[in-house]
Scaffold this active site. Structure first.
Site, short mmCIF file in Angstrom:
data_model
loop_
_atom_site.label_atom_id
_atom_site.label_comp_id
_atom_site.label_asym_id
_atom_site.label_seq_id
_atom_site.Cartn_x
_atom_site.Cartn_y
_atom_site.Cartn_z
N THR A 161 33.64 46.37 57.59
CA THR A 161 35.04 45.96 57.35
C THR A 161 35.18 44.44 57.23
O THR A 161 34.25 43.70 57.50
CB THR A 161 35.94 46.46 58.50
OG1 THR A 161 35.31 46.15 59.74
CG2 THR A 161 36.14 47.96 58.42
N ASP A 162 36.39 44.01 56.82
CA ASP A 162 36.67 42.58 56.62
C ASP A 162 37.42 41.99 57.81
O ASP A 162 38.33 41.19 57.65
CB ASP A 162 37.54 42.38 55.36
CG ASP A 162 36.98 43.10 54.16
OD1 ASP A 162 35.80 42.93 53.90
OD2 ASP A 162 37.73 43.83 53.50
N SER A 222 40.39 38.06 61.01
CA SER A 222 40.57 38.55 59.64
C SER A 222 39.65 37.73 58.76
O SER A 222 39.77 36.51 58.72
CB SER A 222 42.01 38.38 59.19
OG SER A 222 42.07 38.57 57.80
N ARG A 223 38.73 38.40 58.07
CA ARG A 223 37.78 37.63 57.24
C ARG A 223 38.37 37.30 55.88
O ARG A 223 37.70 36.72 55.04
CB ARG A 223 36.46 38.41 57.10
CG ARG A 223 35.82 38.64 58.45
CD ARG A 223 34.36 39.03 58.37
NE ARG A 223 33.90 39.37 59.70
CZ ARG A 223 33.74 40.60 60.16
NH1 ARG A 223 33.98 41.62 59.35
NH2 ARG A 223 33.35 40.84 61.38
N VAL A 224 39.63 37.70 55.66
CA VAL A 224 40.31 37.28 54.43
C VAL A 224 41.15 36.05 54.75
O VAL A 224 41.31 35.15 53.95
CB VAL A 224 41.18 38.44 53.88
CG1 VAL A 224 42.10 37.94 52.79
CG2 VAL A 224 40.29 39.55 53.34
#
Length: 510
Positions: free
Chosen positions: A347-348, A373-375
């Site tokens: 997951t991101d 959150s990797r976004v």
């Protein structure tokens, strides 16, 4: 007489005979939702196969002498010696807007008693995820309405954000909040007739849950008016392991239809721990070799091929997006177990819910230190970026300082100010279930906190201050909220009008 002969001759001449080759096998043994079939030579992996009484099976094990298949639905009519045929097609489920507002089972059949599903199109349950060149970067937000998430751990359309924590820490509540928040935004935009607005349709997949819990989720979504934008796929604990294994893939297929047709979908998989257990059951019954913790060797691939189907694709590939919120249940907070680490790496980012925080009354019990959150801010509107930029760092520092300050030593003024501000931020981020906050109100409230308007408010009254401020803005200063919503950023004029609105409110708050 000759005319009759001519007629017969022309009939014979025009007769076309074709032979159809059908692949037929015999059931050797059946039990535990699994059938072993002999003589089915030309079957393909994941092909739908036909049993007597219209029972459908799925070929999962292709061995030298036999085929292992899982059976879907009521398979009481399948016995040893039954004849089996291949269909030459993949298992498919109905897709489209006809499924909105409905509760269906793992193969898309309605179970809510509202009659047949209105759907012309079928999508295969298993499909290869969109490739790298078809994707585009995540830039549109999914507003969950939960202030802690939207400000610190933003989710974008096309992202996969894991919700992880022990049982009964509010994981499903976070996911349902996101569905409700999006439905409210859809309804408001439709009323206002907003141009270029993209509604978000939701799919909630319940795997291995109690029927009572699924019914409760339906009731909550109906009460909030979110059901017309939602499809529920239910494979409860009473269903076979095969149905529980298939349900998330069926949900993904329903979401892909929106993605391929320039629309956006949000899928909640609740939960993938039970999904892995169902797959383990199926695999062990099929006599597949077991690996770590008795899970089969391909349990990582099981979840990766499911979650990779969530993406935001470019215009040529359909122009839509599928956002996934998988849920994983940990045992005693152990994030480093097998299935949690698998899904974390696919997951991101993750929203980690902590039991200790939950029992301290911090709800939603989101741990700021372990959630990520990797976004990142790519999935936020500019106004939120402006006001919430440093808030995650402040909270993390507050947690560190709070642990240190327990020893009761004399604190300098700077540390004390940080602790006071941190305590108020924690209080601000507490939020009731199923009561999402609109993004423009979040901006106003966080701005007021950041600029010190709550510093003299007693900690136990911060929530009251926030609620009354929101009410004041909704009733008397709608122009400020509309400005934030339409511009999606704070400019000098907006900030000045927000400042005067908060100051006016502050004079009335006692």
């Amino acid at each position: 007489m000759s005319t009759i002969l001519q007629d017969i001759e022309t009939q014979i001449a025009s007769l076309k005979t074709t032979t159809t080759k059908s692949n037929v096998g015999i059931v050797r043994e059946v039990g535990d939702g699994v059938a072993r079939i002999e003589g089915l030579s030309d079957v393909m992996l994941n092909e739908a196969i036909e049993f007597p009484n219209g029972v459908i099976g799925l070929a999962l094990n292709l061995e030298e002498t036999e085929v292992g298949a899982i059976l879907l639905g009521d398979y009481s009519g399948v016995v040893e010696g039954s004849e089996v045929r291949t269909t030459g097609r993949l298992l498919s489920v109905p897709v489209g807007k006809g499924l909105l507002g409905r509760v269906v089972n793992a193969i898309g059949q309605p179970i809510d008693g509202k009659g047949p599903v209105k759907s012309e199109t079928q999508y295969p349950v298993e499909k290869i995820a969109p490739g790298v060149m078809k994707r585009k970067s995540v830039s549109q937000p999914v507003q969950t309405g939960i202030m802690a998430v939207d400000a610190m751990i933003p989710i974008g359309r096309g992202q996969r954000e894991l919700i992880i924590g022990d049982r009964a820490t509010g994981k499903t509540a976070v996911a349902l909040d996101a569905i409700i928040s999006q439905a409210k935004i859809n309804i408001a935009a439709e009323k206002a007739g907003t141009k270029d607005f993209r509604p978000l349709y939701s799919i909630y997949v319940a795997v291995g849950q109690k029927n009572a819990n699924v019914a409760r989720a339906v009731a909550i979504l109906e009460a909030a008016g979110a059901m017309p934008y939602t499809t529920i796929v239910s494979a409860p604990a009473s269903e076979t392991a095969a149905n529980q294994y298939l349900a998330p893939f069926a949900g993904a297929a329903m979401g892909e239809w929106y993605m391929d047709n320039n629309m956006d979908a949000l899928i909640v998989y609740d939960d993938l721990s039970k999904h892995a257990v169902a797959y383990r059951q199926v695999s062990l019954v099929l006599k597949r070799p077991s690996g770590r913790e008795a899970y089969p060797g391909d349990v990582f691939y099981l979840h990766s091929r499911l979650l990779e189907r969530s993406a935001r694709v470019n215009q040529e590939a359909g122009g839509g997006s599928v956002t996934a919120l998988p849920i994983i249940e940990t045992q005693a907070g152990d994030v480093s177990a097998y299935i949690p680490t698998n899904v974390i790496s696919i997951t991101d980012g993750q929203i980690y819910l902590e039991t200790d925080l939950f029992y301290q009354g911090v709800r939603p019990a989101i741990s700021v230190g372990l959630s990520v959150s990797r976004v990142g801010s790519a999935a936020q509107i500019k106004a939120i970026k402006q006001v919430a930029g440093t808030i995650k760092l402040d909270l993390a520092q507050f947690r560190e300082l709070a642990a240190f300050a327990q020893f009761g030593s004399d604190l300098d003024a700077g540390t004390k100010a940080k602790l006071d501000r941190g305590a108020r931020v924690v209080e601000l981020f507490k939020q009731g279930q199923y009561s999402p906050i609109a993004v423009e109100e979040q901006v106003a409230v966080i701005w007021a906190m950041k600029n010190g308007y709550m510093d003299d408010v007693p900690v136990d009254r911060v929530k009251e201050f926030q609620n009354k401020l929101q009410e004041y803005l909704q009733t008397r200063k709608t122009d400020v909220l509309t400005g934030i919503r339409e511009k999606a950023a704070l400019d000098k004029d907006l900030e000045a009008s927000l400042k005067s609105a908060v100051e006016e409110f502050k004079q009335t708050f006692r």
